[in-house]
Each structure stands twice: as C-alpha cells, then as structure tokens.
Design an enzyme around this catalytic site. Structure first.
Site, mmCIF file in Angstrom:
data_model
loop_
_atom_site.group_PDB
_atom_site.id
_atom_site.type_symbol
_atom_site.label_atom_id
_atom_site.label_comp_id
_atom_site.label_asym_id
_atom_site.label_seq_id
_atom_site.Cartn_x
_atom_site.Cartn_y
_atom_site.Cartn_z
ATOM 1 N N PHE A 168 0.817 -1.220 0.000
ATOM 2 C CA PHE A 168 0.000 0.000 0.000
ATOM 3 C C PHE A 168 0.844 1.261 0.000
ATOM 4 C CE2 PHE A 168 0.847 -0.081 4.580
ATOM 5 C CZ PHE A 168 0.972 1.264 4.859
ATOM 6 N N LYS A 192 -1.048 -6.898 -9.260
ATOM 7 C CA LYS A 192 -2.020 -7.069 -8.162
ATOM 8 C C LYS A 192 -1.641 -6.042 -7.115
ATOM 9 C CE LYS A 192 -2.991 -8.255 -4.532
ATOM 10 N NZ LYS A 192 -3.398 -7.229 -3.520
ATOM 11 N N GLU A 195 -4.964 -3.734 -1.865
ATOM 12 C CA GLU A 195 -6.408 -3.489 -1.816
ATOM 13 C C GLU A 195 -6.728 -2.222 -1.024
ATOM 14 O OE1 GLU A 195 -4.617 -5.754 -0.411
ATOM 15 O OE2 GLU A 195 -5.428 -6.487 1.497
ATOM 16 N N SER A 245 5.414 -6.939 3.299
ATOM 17 C CA SER A 245 5.964 -7.270 4.624
ATOM 18 C C SER A 245 6.726 -8.601 4.565
ATOM 19 C CB SER A 245 4.821 -7.362 5.633
ATOM 20 O OG SER A 245 3.904 -8.349 5.213
ATOM 21 N N CYS A 300 9.411 1.936 3.262
ATOM 22 C CA CYS A 300 10.294 0.807 3.558
ATOM 23 C C CYS A 300 11.707 1.292 3.851
ATOM 24 C CB CYS A 300 10.325 -0.147 2.386
ATOM 25 S SG CYS A 300 10.802 0.669 0.866
ATOM 26 N N GLU A 401 9.089 -4.101 13.172
ATOM 27 C CA GLU A 401 8.868 -3.024 12.208
ATOM 28 C C GLU A 401 7.527 -2.382 12.570
ATOM 29 O OE1 GLU A 401 7.768 -4.017 8.125
ATOM 30 O OE2 GLU A 401 8.864 -2.263 7.412
HETATM 31 P P1 NAD Z 1 1.589 -6.597 3.002
HETATM 32 O O1 NAD Z 1 2.626 -7.643 3.054
HETATM 33 O O2 NAD Z 1 0.471 -6.631 3.983
HETATM 34 O O3 NAD Z 1 0.871 -6.592 1.552
HETATM 35 C C1 NAD Z 1 1.623 -6.594 0.358
HETATM 36 C C2 NAD Z 1 0.817 -7.286 -0.730
HETATM 37 O O4 NAD Z 1 0.575 -8.638 -0.345
HETATM 38 C C3 NAD Z 1 -0.551 -6.652 -0.979
HETATM 39 O O5 NAD Z 1 -0.796 -6.640 -2.358
HETATM 40 C C4 NAD Z 1 -1.510 -7.582 -0.240
HETATM 41 O O6 NAD Z 1 -2.788 -7.655 -0.854
HETATM 42 C C5 NAD Z 1 -0.820 -8.928 -0.319
HETATM 43 N N1 NAD Z 1 -1.078 -9.765 0.866
HETATM 44 C C6 NAD Z 1 -1.278 -9.337 2.143
HETATM 45 N N2 NAD Z 1 -1.457 -10.398 2.962
HETATM 46 C C7 NAD Z 1 -1.335 -11.502 2.197
HETATM 47 C C8 NAD Z 1 -1.405 -12.906 2.473
HETATM 48 N N3 NAD Z 1 -1.658 -13.367 3.697
HETATM 49 N N4 NAD Z 1 -1.231 -13.764 1.447
HETATM 50 C C9 NAD Z 1 -0.999 -13.322 0.202
HETATM 51 N N5 NAD Z 1 -0.930 -11.995 -0.116
HETATM 52 C C10 NAD Z 1 -1.098 -11.107 0.865
HETATM 53 O O7 NAD Z 1 2.349 -5.193 3.052
HETATM 54 P P2 NAD Z 1 1.719 -3.729 3.168
HETATM 55 O O8 NAD Z 1 1.173 -3.550 4.533
HETATM 56 O O9 NAD Z 1 0.849 -3.449 2.009
HETATM 57 O O10 NAD Z 1 3.034 -2.840 2.967
HETATM 58 C C11 NAD Z 1 3.904 -2.501 4.014
HETATM 59 C C12 NAD Z 1 5.070 -3.456 4.109
HETATM 60 O O11 NAD Z 1 5.768 -3.491 2.862
HETATM 61 C C13 NAD Z 1 6.108 -3.047 5.134
HETATM 62 O O12 NAD Z 1 6.548 -4.199 5.798
HETATM 63 C C14 NAD Z 1 7.216 -2.441 4.299
HETATM 64 O O13 NAD Z 1 8.500 -2.475 4.890
HETATM 65 C C15 NAD Z 1 7.164 -3.291 3.100
HETATM 66 N N6 NAD Z 1 7.780 -2.649 1.955
HETATM 67 C C16 NAD Z 1 9.008 -3.090 1.573
HETATM 68 C C17 NAD Z 1 9.656 -2.489 0.510
HETATM 69 C C18 NAD Z 1 11.013 -2.941 0.078
HETATM 70 O O14 NAD Z 1 11.483 -2.446 -0.917
HETATM 71 N N7 NAD Z 1 11.657 -3.870 0.747
HETATM 72 C C19 NAD Z 1 9.037 -1.436 -0.177
HETATM 73 C C20 NAD Z 1 7.768 -1.023 0.229
HETATM 74 C C21 NAD Z 1 7.144 -1.650 1.305
#
Ligand code: NAD
Length: 516
Positions: A168, A192, A195, A245, A300, A401
């Site tokens: 997000f 994808k 959401e 994450s 991030c 985090e």
């Molecule tokens: P998230 O892991 O909750 O979601 C990321 C994606 O995975 C979304 O599209 C979501 O719909 C999907 N998703 C969520 N839960 C899932 C599951 N159980 N099974 C399958 N798919 C699932 O992350 P977020 O809250 O949207 O974003 C924040 C996180 O992203 C933080 O941890 C941040 O550090 C990380 N991030 C990392 C980088 C990097 O470059 N390393 C960059 C941006 C964000």
C-alpha cells in the site's frame, strides 16, 4: 519481528456491497472489468470514511486475466524493440501530463501529502526513462571464432507472463519499479496492487492504453490474499515480483518457487541511522526527522532507529524532538500539511499500540503524538510524531517493524557497538551513517551487511540505473529490482553456438566435442 501473517485490515470476508459507493474494478484486455467477487472497503484516511469499494478477484477471474495476458504475450514478444521503446516514451509523456491526477488519487487513498505523492511518481518515472533505453540495455554477448568456424552469441528473451504484487505504501512507485522493465523486455505484466489504495493501478493502466500498448499486455487484478495465492500457483504465470511485509514475502517466495516460478520477494525493514559524534548534528537531526516522519513513517526506507554514538546523543535528541514537534500534521490534500494520516484505522491503532508498549517497557517518550487532533478531520487516522529516547534492543519497539511515525533513539558508546546493532538486526534493507570522518564512513559502508547504504544520505534509494534491494529478511531471492537486476529478472538467457562454412565431412565422431 512478528513471524505470522496478519489478517488483512478488511477481515477475511470483505465488506457488504454498498451500491452508493464507486467500485474500483480490474483492468483486463484493455478495459475495466467491474468484477464478480467480494468487495473490500477503500478508506479516505483523512476523514476516516469509506470512499469506494474495490472488487476482490476470484480464482476464476484470476484465471481469465492470466489467460488474456498469456495470449497478449504471444504477440507482444514479437514487437520490435524500437517500437516497444516508442510506446515507453509515449507512456512517459502521458505520465508526465497526468501526474497531478495520479498524485491526487494516491493522496486520497493512501493519505500521504500531495508533494510526497508527486515524489513517488517522479521516482517511478525514472524507471520508465531507464526502460526507454531497452534497445541498448537488452543486448547479449557475442564471441566469434570460439572454435574453427564456430561463433557464440547469447541473447536475452522475455520470460512470459510476469506478476507484480505490491504494497500500500507506494501505490505508484513500486509498480513502476517493475512493469516498465518487464514490458520493455517483451513480457506481459499482471499487477495485483494493494487493496488499500487500488486506484493508482487503474489510472496507470489507462495511461498504457493511451500510450498505445496493445490490449492485454498490461493487466490489473484487484484483490487480497485469495487473488495472490491464485497467481502464485497459476500455470500461466512465469515469474513473480513481490514487495510487502516480511512474513508475506516469505510466503510468496516459498509458494511461487515451489510452483516453479522465478521469484523476487522484497520484505520489511528496520532502518538504522548511525550518528557519530563528529557529524553535523543539525543536518543529522534534519535528516532523521525527514526520513522518519515523511509519509507518516510508512516507507520501507524510513529511518526508524537513530543510533547516537557517544557525545552525539544529547544535542541530537534535543534537535530531533524540537524538529519532530514542529511537523505540521494535516489532511493529505491540505497544501500546508507535511505529514498526513496513516492508511487505515486498524493500522493507526496498531502503531499507537506500539507507542503504549514502548512506554510500558520503560523507553522514554519525549514527544507523544497519540493525542493529535486535526480540526475538521476528527475521525481521520492521524497519529502525530512520536520520539522515544533510551530505547533498548530487547524492547518490542526496537525489534518490530512499526511502520508509523515513531522514531526510537538508542544510545551507544562506540562505533563498534553501533555496527554490532545493525549486524544483529534480522532486516537489512537500508542504513545510513552521518559523520565528517571519511575513513569511518568508508569502513562502515564496506563492513555493514545491508543492501543499501547512505553516507550522510538518510534514505539511500538507488537511482533507476542501479538496482534496489535489501539483504537478509528484507529480500528473498537473489535479484534486486530495476536497473541491471531488473533486466536480468525479466529475461531468460539463451546461448546460440553456430558453425557456418563448409567443414569437410570426416565421418561420425562419437567422442565428446573438443572445441579447440
Ligand atoms: P503486506 O505484506 O500486507 O501486503 C503486500 C501485498 O501482499 C498486498 O498486495 C496484499 O494484498 C498482499 N497480501 C497481504 N497479505 C497476504 C497474504 N496473507 N497472502 C498473500 N498476499 C497477501 O504489506 P503492506 O502492509 O501493504 O506494505 C507494508 C510493508 O511493505 C512493510 O513491511 C514495508 O517495509 C514493506 N515494503 C518493503 C519495501 C522494500 O522495498 N523492501 C518497499 C515497500 C514496502
């Protein structure tokens, strides 16, 4: 660090359909598809109200979308490089012309202020500009006469249907880390998006259509874990880029790899900023506050831990509290606001819970943003900047985090202790050192086990012509995104060994060929 995958903020089921709300659908075959599945609420984080609903793709809808992408790939891979580059150039023009519109969608759904949304678009646009050079970037190697009359060339060909699953916090930039290079290399791409703020993806799809990309080459499938899991194992998908994450990154990496896909999965972070006593402490305090509270700490590469070495601590902490206390918190579209709300109420409550926990564990909360109220936006998901001093490595606020506007200061006596902290951390995304001592900075940059290092630069995000990625639990896989690693990930290498001329027939030889 929590090792479990948390439930989505929407719950597993989705929201009741509200016919009065706009619906954010999928993009398949060059047009919007409203979707037949569950609906999930999309909030306006500034007001706290639901502003739209997004369709969550069913397994069947994912299958249809991948089928369309697969079909389109068959044609797109044949399109000459020069023509692909022209479409990329046109996409860049459309993006430049419509960037304010895109920034507003990002701001309204994510909650970051407009200037910040424009910043993420600019960083994504850099990758588009890099990919415009695809005719020069995709070249392989060529070696004539490796044996008598025998030449060898290596070529890079597209992988097929590549999927991008994005978080997000950068709804425009992170997809643009992936798709310009994927498409330039001749792949079809299925996005994808998160959401929580799915609108930017649809606008980007419209821009591709306007730029002349053939229908089906760029697809958007909206949804949550159900759509993700269907994509990870779909036989029509060849590769997966994920950013999110760490627990979900690990799940994506393991599931997609087991299904035979190539995968790169970027995870979470806990970025440290080490400040040595000889640093320009005013500049360091400016940098820590900008990097800690920009986008309400939901980056991030946000700095979440400041490691103050020796005599740096007292003046640095004083500077941090003064600056963080002056940050203007407001609605995302308020031109005077520097920091907007958090993305959802659930996330804001989770971050506030960490602040409560830090206090209970004995860290000193020198700046408390828990009671911040933005007049006119009393129901918004706001949390003001929080600064903790004397944080200890055994405390939860140090280990997890938090992903919010919470900065913790750890005091140490020596450079070695500071380095030890960074080394012991399970994440390895970004790190910074602030110092005037070139030798110390050089030593730190070479010794530290982190993927992206800043010297007097708090958020060392590589420019598009270099690759972005962390180490350890910040990345699963062995390729980073964009830059040369992006080209590598989005292509398969083929080596062609050729003999021309009329070698004299000497009869069959069943020995293993000796090339000299
Ligand atoms: P998230 O892991 O909750 O979601 C990321 C994606 O995975 C979304 O599209 C979501 O719909 C999907 N998703 C969520 N839960 C899932 C599951 N159980 N099974 C399958 N798919 C699932 O992350 P977020 O809250 O949207 O974003 C924040 C996180 O992203 C933080 O941890 C941040 O550090 C990380 N991030 C990392 C980088 C990097 O470059 N390393 C960059 C941006 C964000």
């Amino acid at each position: 660090m929590s090792e479990t995958i948390e439930r989505s903020d929407h719950g597993a089921v989705g929201a009741a359909v509200d016919a009065n709300l706009p619906v954010i659908g999928h993009w398949v075959g060059g047009r919007v598809a409203p979707g037949r599945g569950r609906r999930l609420d999309v909030y306006d984080p500034s007001t706290g109200r639901v502003q739209a609903q997004v369709s969550a793709a069913t397994v069947g809808e994912v299958d249809e979308a991948v089928g369309v992408a697969r079909e389109a790939f068959g044609h797109w891979r044949e399109v000459p490089l020069g023509r692909r580059a022209q479409i990329l150039f046109r996409f860049r023009e459309v993006l430049e012309r419509r960037k304010d519109e895109l920034a507003e969608v990002v701001s309204r759904q994510h909650g970051k202020v407009l200037a910040d949304a424009l910043g993420e678009i600019a960083r994504g646009e850099e990758v588009v500009e890099y990919a415009c050079g695809i005719p020069a970037l995709i070249g392989g190697a060529s070696t004539p006469q490796v044996a008598g009359g025998v030449d060898v060339v290596s070529v890079r060909q597209p992988v097929g249907v590549l999927v991008g699953i994005t978080p997000f916090n950068f709804p425009a930039m992170v997809p643009m880390w992936m798709f310009p290079i994927a498409l330039a290399c001749g792949n079809a791409f299925v996005l994808k998006p998160s959401e929580k703020d799915p609108g930017a993806a649809l606008l980007l799809a419209e821009m591709w259509a306007e730029a002349g990309l053939p229908d089906g080459v760029f697809t958007v499938v909206q949804g949550d874990a159900e759509a993700v899991d269907a994509l990870l194992t779909h036989p029509g998908v060849d590769g997966v880029s994920f950013v999110g994450s760490t627990p979900v990154a690990r799940h994506v990496y393991e599931t997609a790899a087991a299904a035979g896909k190539r995968v790169q999965a970027l995870g979470g972070a806990k970025n440290h900023m080490v400040v040595l006593p000889d640093a320009d402490l005013a500049a360091a305090a400016d940098a820590a506050v900008s990097a800690g509270f920009g986008s309400a700490g939901q980056r991030c590469m946000a700095v979440s831990v400041v490691v103050a070495v020796g005599a740096a601590a007292d003046p640095l902490v004083e500077g941090l509290v003064e600056r963080a206390g002056a940050v203007r918190v407001g609605a995302s579209l308020d031109p005077h606001a520097e920091m907007g709300p958090l993305v959802t109420g659930t996330h804001r409550d989770r971050v506030r819970g960490y602040v409560d926990r830090g206090v209970a564990e004995g860290a000193e909360l020198l700046l408390d943003g828990r009671d911040v109220v933005v007049p006119g936006y009393e129901d918004g998901f706001f949390l003001g900047p929080c600064v903790f001093d004397r944080v200890r490595p055994d405390q939860v606020i140090y280990r997890d985090e938090i992903f919010g506007p919470v900065l913790g200061v750890v005091r140490v006596d020596t450079y070695d202790e500071a380095l030890g902290l960074v080394r012991a951390n399970p994440y390895g995304n970004g790190v910074a050192i602030f110092t005037r001592d070139g030798a110390a900075a050089r030593r730190f940059a070479l010794e530290v086990e982190v993927g992206m290092v800043g010297v007097n630069v708090p958020i060392p995000v590589p420019v598009a012509s270099y690759s972005f990625g962390g180490w350890r639990q910040s990345l699963f896989g062995d390729t980073h995104v964009h830059g040369p690693h992006g080209i590598h990930f989005c292509t398969r290498t083929k080596v062609i060994t050729t003999r021309w001329g009329d070698p004299a027939a000497r009869g069959p030889d069943l020995g293993f060929p000796r090339t000299r």
